[in-house]
Design an enzyme around this catalytic site. Structure first.
Site, PDB file in Angstrom:
ATOM      1  N   TYR A 147      -6.281  -1.213  -6.701  1.00  0.00           N
ATOM      2  CA  TYR A 147      -5.779  -2.255  -6.223  1.00  0.00           C
ATOM      3  C   TYR A 147      -4.902  -2.087  -5.005  1.00  0.00           C
ATOM      4  O   TYR A 147      -4.467  -0.939  -4.771  1.00  0.00           O
ATOM      5  CB  TYR A 147      -4.726  -3.060  -7.341  1.00  0.00           C
ATOM      6  CG  TYR A 147      -3.496  -2.270  -7.877  1.00  0.00           C
ATOM      7  CD1 TYR A 147      -2.964  -1.133  -7.262  1.00  0.00           C
ATOM      8  CD2 TYR A 147      -2.953  -2.705  -9.089  1.00  0.00           C
ATOM      9  CE1 TYR A 147      -1.933  -0.494  -8.054  1.00  0.00           C
ATOM     10  CE2 TYR A 147      -1.865  -2.236  -9.532  1.00  0.00           C
ATOM     11  CZ  TYR A 147      -1.342  -0.929  -9.248  1.00  0.00           C
ATOM     12  OH  TYR A 147      -0.453  -0.211 -10.008  1.00  0.00           O
ATOM     13  N   GLU A 148      -4.564  -3.295  -4.475  1.00  0.00           N
ATOM     14  CA  GLU A 148      -4.026  -3.398  -2.927  1.00  0.00           C
ATOM     15  C   GLU A 148      -5.138  -2.533  -1.962  1.00  0.00           C
ATOM     16  O   GLU A 148      -4.655  -1.810  -0.878  1.00  0.00           O
ATOM     17  CB  GLU A 148      -2.604  -2.397  -2.771  1.00  0.00           C
ATOM     18  CG  GLU A 148      -1.643  -3.243  -3.702  1.00  0.00           C
ATOM     19  CD  GLU A 148      -1.642  -4.645  -3.650  1.00  0.00           C
ATOM     20  OE1 GLU A 148      -1.572  -5.351  -2.501  1.00  0.00           O
ATOM     21  OE2 GLU A 148      -1.159  -5.325  -4.491  1.00  0.00           O
ATOM     22  N   GLY A 149      -6.296  -2.509  -2.393  1.00  0.00           N
ATOM     23  CA  GLY A 149      -7.514  -1.984  -1.307  1.00  0.00           C
ATOM     24  C   GLY A 149      -7.906  -0.582  -1.995  1.00  0.00           C
ATOM     25  O   GLY A 149      -6.916   0.422  -2.126  1.00  0.00           O
ATOM     26  N   ARG A 159       0.734  -1.294  -0.032  1.00  0.00           N
ATOM     27  CA  ARG A 159      -0.125   0.022   0.044  1.00  0.00           C
ATOM     28  C   ARG A 159       0.797   1.237  -0.234  1.00  0.00           C
ATOM     29  O   ARG A 159       0.443   2.225  -0.846  1.00  0.00           O
ATOM     30  CB  ARG A 159      -1.037   0.080   1.094  1.00  0.00           C
ATOM     31  CG  ARG A 159      -2.179  -0.996   0.960  1.00  0.00           C
ATOM     32  CD  ARG A 159      -3.091  -1.259   2.194  1.00  0.00           C
ATOM     33  NE  ARG A 159      -4.022  -2.088   2.026  1.00  0.00           N
ATOM     34  CZ  ARG A 159      -5.112  -2.466   2.740  1.00  0.00           C
ATOM     35  NH1 ARG A 159      -4.823  -1.893   4.223  1.00  0.00           N
ATOM     36  NH2 ARG A 159      -5.949  -3.140   2.457  1.00  0.00           N
TER      37      ARG A 159
END
Length: 602
Positions: free
Chosen positions: A445-447, A306
């Site tokens: 992506y990655e949250g 992140r």
């Protein structure tokens, strides 16, 4: 043709060695050789590699993309394999990895600047080492001694790459719905460890298959037969593309393959695979750590990723800004208002405004992202456990802000770059559109941004009832008071804005926490994205205030510092101050939710 990327070395060196906590990082155990001259040498060499080797691949990769054949084998875009070989030979993959596994052991603070260069020069390429770094970190923290011995040396060197396999077609971001199965085998696997049969499908797997290396080490979330429901029933497994024997040699192919590659809006050269495990004889994997703790372990990897995606948002914004700036100073169109001569469009008021927005926001994003990296260094290596915990708390607080704010900003700033180009920005030949397309994934992506915002409010703020937030806001106030004491009008103006911003953010955080405490989760989370964005703008202002203090003390030395002071002033007055209105959205609450649900019914 798109403008070539030029690494902003002076800007990076300023943040690394003058603005962030370089001396504290250099004093950590194992960093006794770290000096500004070493950091500058590393950044200079990284700049050369990014400009000469990686940047030329950006357009080629976008146009050619990665390809998959009927057997599931993937070929990367032209030039990628050769560039990756040079990347590994130069030792870049192990820059911040532990010396125990032949990494170079440099701090994240320095690596953040290097990673910015990789992503700005060719984001599709940079995704491969980024995911490998996360997998390395997860195995270092949670892997068995056998797993560390077999996988880490070659992953650190870059001879093998790593992936993160979370998402499934039916699950999306809801990891509680992960359905991939794992069950114990009656015999040990080729590595000598107890083996597990893995069966399931994963989607959106970045560099899930490629031809850059001979092996890929997949970290896969799956459920054991006795797993409880929900996220507490997920375990983590190492599933190599090719089996690795107990003495570290490659064995036969594992039962896994890439079924297809996703057709995406951007990052075309990054092979985003649909991965199938166990269609034939059964894929063999190895349990990482304890059963049912996989999501906890995977968060080690995700937290690192992140921060790196936040740096991607910064990087692609820098690349887009450079191209917009070059175009604006070359393009002559119309007459500048109140001037008789023709000048480049950079002098038209609104183009000037757009360039100012881009440059000042990038300065703030870079400073905040590198500050988060420095906090992770301090947390990892500080010998005092209490101080290390305090630094970890600060890093944990900053990461969702960096990820959300820098990536959302990148969609704004790359769009502004298209606007600067006008109609020429909307055609692919100039390259401005590619940056806009590539940036869009970073908020997902990655949250997603909402996941970052919910983590920020529901975990980081609620966990300590806002204690870390109050500590950091006290530091913002201290910076404002220092600015107020300087004999400079811009510094005093910044001080007043920062003090106002602290009050607005503090009130917004308190309102959100009170909504949670009063059992009003909808009211709280309706405003979580505005809250994390407001936090980004305010903390960006804090970093710009700190930059202004350094610049004011040195502005007589060179033009660079005078420009830093002006960028900080512009940010506070033209970026931060207008964004304080986000506080109204933070506190919109249940009524706003009910209204929206009513007027957006299908």
């Amino acid at each position: 043709m798109p403008a070539d990327y030029q690494a902003p070395l002076r800007e990076m060196q300023f943040v690394v060695t003058e603005l962030c906590d370089f001396n504290q990082v250099a004093a950590l155990p194992g960093q006794q050789d770290l000096e500004p001259s070493l950091a500058e040498a590393v950044l200079s060499e990284a700049a050369r590699f990014s400009q000469e080797v990686l940047s030329p691949l950006n357009v080629v990769g976008d146009q050619s993309g990665a390809q998959v054949n009927t057997a599931g084998e993937v070929s990367c875009a032209p030039g990628f394999k050769q560039a990756y070989s040079q990347f590994v030979e130069a030792g870049w993959n192990g820059l911040s990895c532990s010396t125990e596994y032949d990494g170079q052991g440099l701090p994240q603070l320095v690596a953040a600047a290097v990673n910015e260069m990789w992503n700005a020069s060719c984001m599709s390429f940079a995704l491969c080492p980024m995911l490998t770094a996360g997998a390395i970190h997860a195995l270092e923290r949670h892997g068995s001694e056998t797993q560390k011995r077999l996988y880490l040396p070659k992953m650190v060197s870059g001879e093998w790459t790593g992936t993160m396999n979370l998402t499934e077609p039916q699950a999306g971001s809801d990891l509680a719905a992960v359905a991939t199965k794992a069950w114990p085998l009656n015999e040990t696997g080729p590595s000598g460890e107890p083996g597990y049969c893995i069966h399931g499908t994963k989607i959106y797997i970045t560099y899930g298959n490629h031809d850059l290396t001979e092996n890929i080490i997949h970290l896969v979330l799956a459920r054991l037969p006795d797993a409880p429901e929900g996220v507490k029933g997920i375990s983590l497994f190492v599933v190599p593309k090719h089996h690795v024997t107990a003495n570290g040699e490659l064995g036969g192919a594992n039962d896994l393959k890439s079924v297809s590659l996703e057709h995406k809006l951007g990052i075309h050269a990054s092979p985003t695979a649909v991965m199938s495990y166990g269609e034939a004889s059964g894929a063999v994997g190895y349990l990482v750590g304890e059963p049912h703790r996989g999501l906890e372990y995977m968060f080690t990897m995700m937290n690192d990723a992140r921060l790196q995606v936040g740096i991607q948002g910064l990087a692609i914004s820098e690349r887009a800004y450079q191209q917009a700036l070059a175009y604006a100073h070359e393009r002559i169109q119309g007459r500048v208002l109140a001037q008789s001569e023709s000048k480049p469009i950079a002098y038209h008021p609104d183009v000037c405004r757009l360039l100012g927005q881009m440059k000042s926001r990038i300065d703030a994003m870079r400073a905040l992202a590198y500050e988060a990296a420095a906090m992770l260094d301090m947390a990892a290596y500080c010998p005092d456990p209490a101080q290390a915990a305090a630094f970890q708390s600060r890093g944990d607080f900053l990461i969702p802000v960096v990820k959300a704010w820098c990536t959302e900003s990148s969609t704004d700033l790359t769009s502004m770059a298209v606007q600067v180009h006008g109609g020429m920005g909307y055609v692919e030949e100039t390259g401005a559109a590619q940056h806009f397309r590539d940036a869009r994934i970073t908020t997902i992506y990655e949250g997603t941004t909402a996941i970052q915002a919910n983590d920020f409010l529901g975990r980081k703020l609620a966990r300590d009832k806002g204690a870390e937030a109050r500590r950091i806001l006290q530091e913002v106030q201290a910076t404002a008071r220092q600015l107020a004491e300087e004999n400079h009008d811009d510094c005093k103006a910044m001080a007043a804005i920062l003090l106002k911003a602290v009050a607005v953010l503090e009130e917004s955080i308190q309102a959100s926490l009170e909504a949670l405490q009063n059992q009003q989760p909808v009211a709280a989370f309706m405003g979580s994205v505005p809250l994390v964005m407001l936090s980004g703008y305010v903390l960006g202002g804090w970093m710009m205030g700190r930059a202004a203090l350094v610049a004011y003390a040195k502005q007589s030395d060179e033009t660079f510092y005078d420009r830093k002071l002006k960028s900080a002033s512009f940010y506070c007055q033209q970026v931060l101050l207008p964004q304080l209105g986000l506080a109204h959205a933070v506190k919109a609450g249940q009524q706003a939710y009910d209204q929206v649900c009513d007027f957006t019914q299908a």
